[in-house]
Write an enzyme that holds these catalytic residues in place. Structure first.
Site, PDB file in Angstrom:
ATOM      1  N   ASP A  92       0.759  -1.227  -0.042  1.00  0.00           N
ATOM      2  CA  ASP A  92       0.170   0.080  -0.024  1.00  0.00           C
ATOM      3  C   ASP A  92       0.817   1.197   0.099  1.00  0.00           C
ATOM      4  OD1 ASP A  92      -2.371   1.913   0.943  1.00  0.00           O
ATOM      5  OD2 ASP A  92      -3.212  -0.243   0.680  1.00  0.00           O
ATOM      6  N   HIS A 137      -3.621   5.897   4.033  1.00  0.00           N
ATOM      7  CA  HIS A 137      -4.226   4.857   3.155  1.00  0.00           C
ATOM      8  C   HIS A 137      -3.959   3.575   3.830  1.00  0.00           C
ATOM      9  CE1 HIS A 137      -6.008   1.825   0.134  1.00  0.00           C
ATOM     10  NE2 HIS A 137      -6.881   2.892   0.028  1.00  0.00           N
ATOM     11  N   ASN A 232     -13.803   0.431  -6.633  1.00  0.00           N
ATOM     12  CA  ASN A 232     -14.798   1.457  -6.008  1.00  0.00           C
ATOM     13  C   ASN A 232     -15.561   1.979  -7.086  1.00  0.00           C
ATOM     14  OD1 ASN A 232     -14.180   0.862  -3.395  1.00  0.00           O
ATOM     15  ND2 ASN A 232     -12.280   2.544  -3.773  1.00  0.00           N
ATOM     16  N   ALA A 245      -7.559  -8.598  -8.135  1.00  0.00           N
ATOM     17  CA  ALA A 245      -8.430  -9.325  -7.492  1.00  0.00           C
ATOM     18  C   ALA A 245      -9.147 -10.349  -8.412  1.00  0.00           C
ATOM     19  CB  ALA A 245      -9.676  -8.176  -7.174  1.00  0.00           C
ATOM     20  N   TYR A 247      -7.635 -12.319 -10.611  1.00  0.00           N
ATOM     21  CA  TYR A 247      -6.824 -13.542 -10.935  1.00  0.00           C
ATOM     22  C   TYR A 247      -7.219 -14.913 -10.194  1.00  0.00           C
ATOM     23  CZ  TYR A 247      -3.398 -10.530 -13.171  1.00  0.00           C
ATOM     24  OH  TYR A 247      -2.746  -9.685 -14.153  1.00  0.00           O
ATOM     25  N   SER A 297     -11.403  -0.760  -0.314  1.00  0.00           N
ATOM     26  CA  SER A 297      -9.966  -0.843   0.195  1.00  0.00           C
ATOM     27  C   SER A 297      -9.855  -1.318   1.840  1.00  0.00           C
ATOM     28  CB  SER A 297      -9.311   0.631   0.274  1.00  0.00           C
ATOM     29  OG  SER A 297      -8.775   0.724  -1.065  1.00  0.00           O
TER      30      SER A 297
END
Length: 424
Positions: A92, A137, A232, A245, A247, A297
């Protein structure tokens, strides 16, 4: 409480800030950049450090934490690594360890900073290191996974004894790309991660056998659970895949609200494995305190925290078995996969307690779906709940019956006394 309009506005802001499109692996296109600004209560911007949020967040109120943690809080329970904390990599914007709830949760020495240094020698280099997070984040993501308990707040991580491996790979400018993300995954595996959380995404598929896809495949082959946010961009209602995501072997996480329904901004698609709370999520921020944010997230680390607990309790389970356990025990309205919330909304307690044996895939029951209504946060109730209404009506019914019985009994006594007086 944030209004629906404010929530949609926040989601739109997240989408605008994270809507980068990825191309081929050779081009090393940027991955979506995390949002640099959050709003703690819908009325103002969150600044660092932030004030403590005293109450228990709704996403934790719905979980019986004592039951969730009866076997482990993130410490491995069996095998050669018994007694050691399970390790979770957060790829991140870095993880700030100045927040007291994260100071003892982060393994800074194993962390990696993949952001490039400025090419211009005269340009001052930005603050660096895996424990530097100018965005906030990554610090929020890490807190949802493993924040320690602290006085003055009801917020705590799902796996508060797990260890975070901080990998700084992106910033508010979207500096990170598919190549650095792939490198981040490789570094996480090398650092001994049992779970990897990626709260970032690309908007379009990469070419087959891209560096990112190869890195994901190697991580899974190395017995690592990979959890990634679905994205999002769901406000337009279009179904599409996001990466990493989508895969194979990755647990893709969408966002749900207090009613166990898909949050409006959550990206939908057949690749979504489960949903988790992603609306008004409380978590740690740089320098101290907590703020509130919205997005997949923050759904992903909620699931990554549960995955960390499952791995700590069952270190011999494969990544697929851990994912299948989480999907099997999720709350769903129908016995089928849904493109909006996958196999359902994650149920942490069931995932840690209905685990007599490992499973490799979801098995649909013949009876009704598991769809238990989640507990409602008492502090946020604005009126009586359905249960309270039933209890009130039942009380009225009992009270009414008692009155009728009393009237009948009284009338009988009066009649009896009159008859007695007549005989006298």
């Amino acid at each position: 409480m944030t209004t629906p309009a404010a929530l949609l506005a926040t989601a739109a802001t997240l989408t605008a800030l994270t809507g980068a499109t990825a191309g081929t692996a050779a081009a090393a296109e940027p991955v979506s950049a995390p949002a640099p600004v959050t709003r703690p209560d819908g009325s103002g911007e969150c600044t660092y450090p932030a004030k403590q949020i005293k109450g228990t967040p709704w996403s934790l109120q719905r979980v019986l934490l004592d039951q969730l943690w009866q076997d482990t809080k993130g410490t491995i329970t069996t095998g050669k690594d018994k007694g050691k904390p399970i390790r979770v990599a957060v790829i991140d914007t870095g993880v700030d360890i100045k927040n007291p709830q994260l100071k003892d949760a982060v393994d800074a020495k194993s962390g990696v900073d993949l952001l490039p240094k400025p090419k211009d020698e005269n340009k001052e280099a930005p603050p660096g290191g895996p424990t530097t997070d100018v965005v906030g984040h990554g610090t929020k993501v890490a807190g949802i996974i493993a924040a320690r308990k602290a006085p003055g707040t009801g917020f705590v991580g799902i796996a508060p004894e797990a260890t975070i491996i901080p990998i700084r790979q992106n910033d508010e400018k979207g500096t990170g790309n598919t190549t650095t993300m792939a490198t981040g995954i490789e570094k996480a595996v090398a650092a001994g991660a049992a779970v990897i959380n990626i709260s970032q995404d690309t908007a379009t598929p990469l070419k087959a056998d891209s560096a990112l896809e190869r890195a994901v495949e190697k991580a899974i082959a190395a017995n690592v659970v990979v959890v990634a946010s679905a994205g999002n961009d769901g406000l337009d209602g279009k179904v599409k895949q996001t990466y990493p995501a989508a895969y194979p072997g990755v647990l893709a996480v969408g966002a749900s609200d207090r009613n166990n329904e898909r949050a409006a901004f959550s990206q939908s698609g057949d690749f979504v494995g489960v949903a988790a709370p992603g609306v008004e999520m409380v978590s740690t921020v740089p320098k101290g305190g907590q703020c509130v944010d919205n997005g997949t997230s923050f759904s992903a680390p909620y699931v990554a925290g549960v995955a960390a607990l499952v791995r700590a309790k069952h270190p011999d389970w494969t990544p697929q078995q851990v994912i299948a356990q989480i999907e099997q025990t999720a709350e769903r309205a129908v016995n089928a996969h849904d493109r909006y919330i996958g196999w359902g909304v994650i149920d942490p307690v069931r995932a840690l307690n209905e685990d007599d044996h490992p499973i490799d895939h979801v098995t649909l029951n013949q009876g009704p779906a598991h769809n238990v209504e989640a507990p409602q946060p008492a502090a946020l109730a604005t009126g009586e709940t359905p249960q309270q209404r039933q209890e009130r009506l039942a009380t009225y019914a009992l009270g009414g019956t008692a009155v009728i019985v009393a009237i009948i009994t009284g009338a009988a006594i009066i009649t009896r006394d009159r008859k007695r007086r007549g005989r006298a």
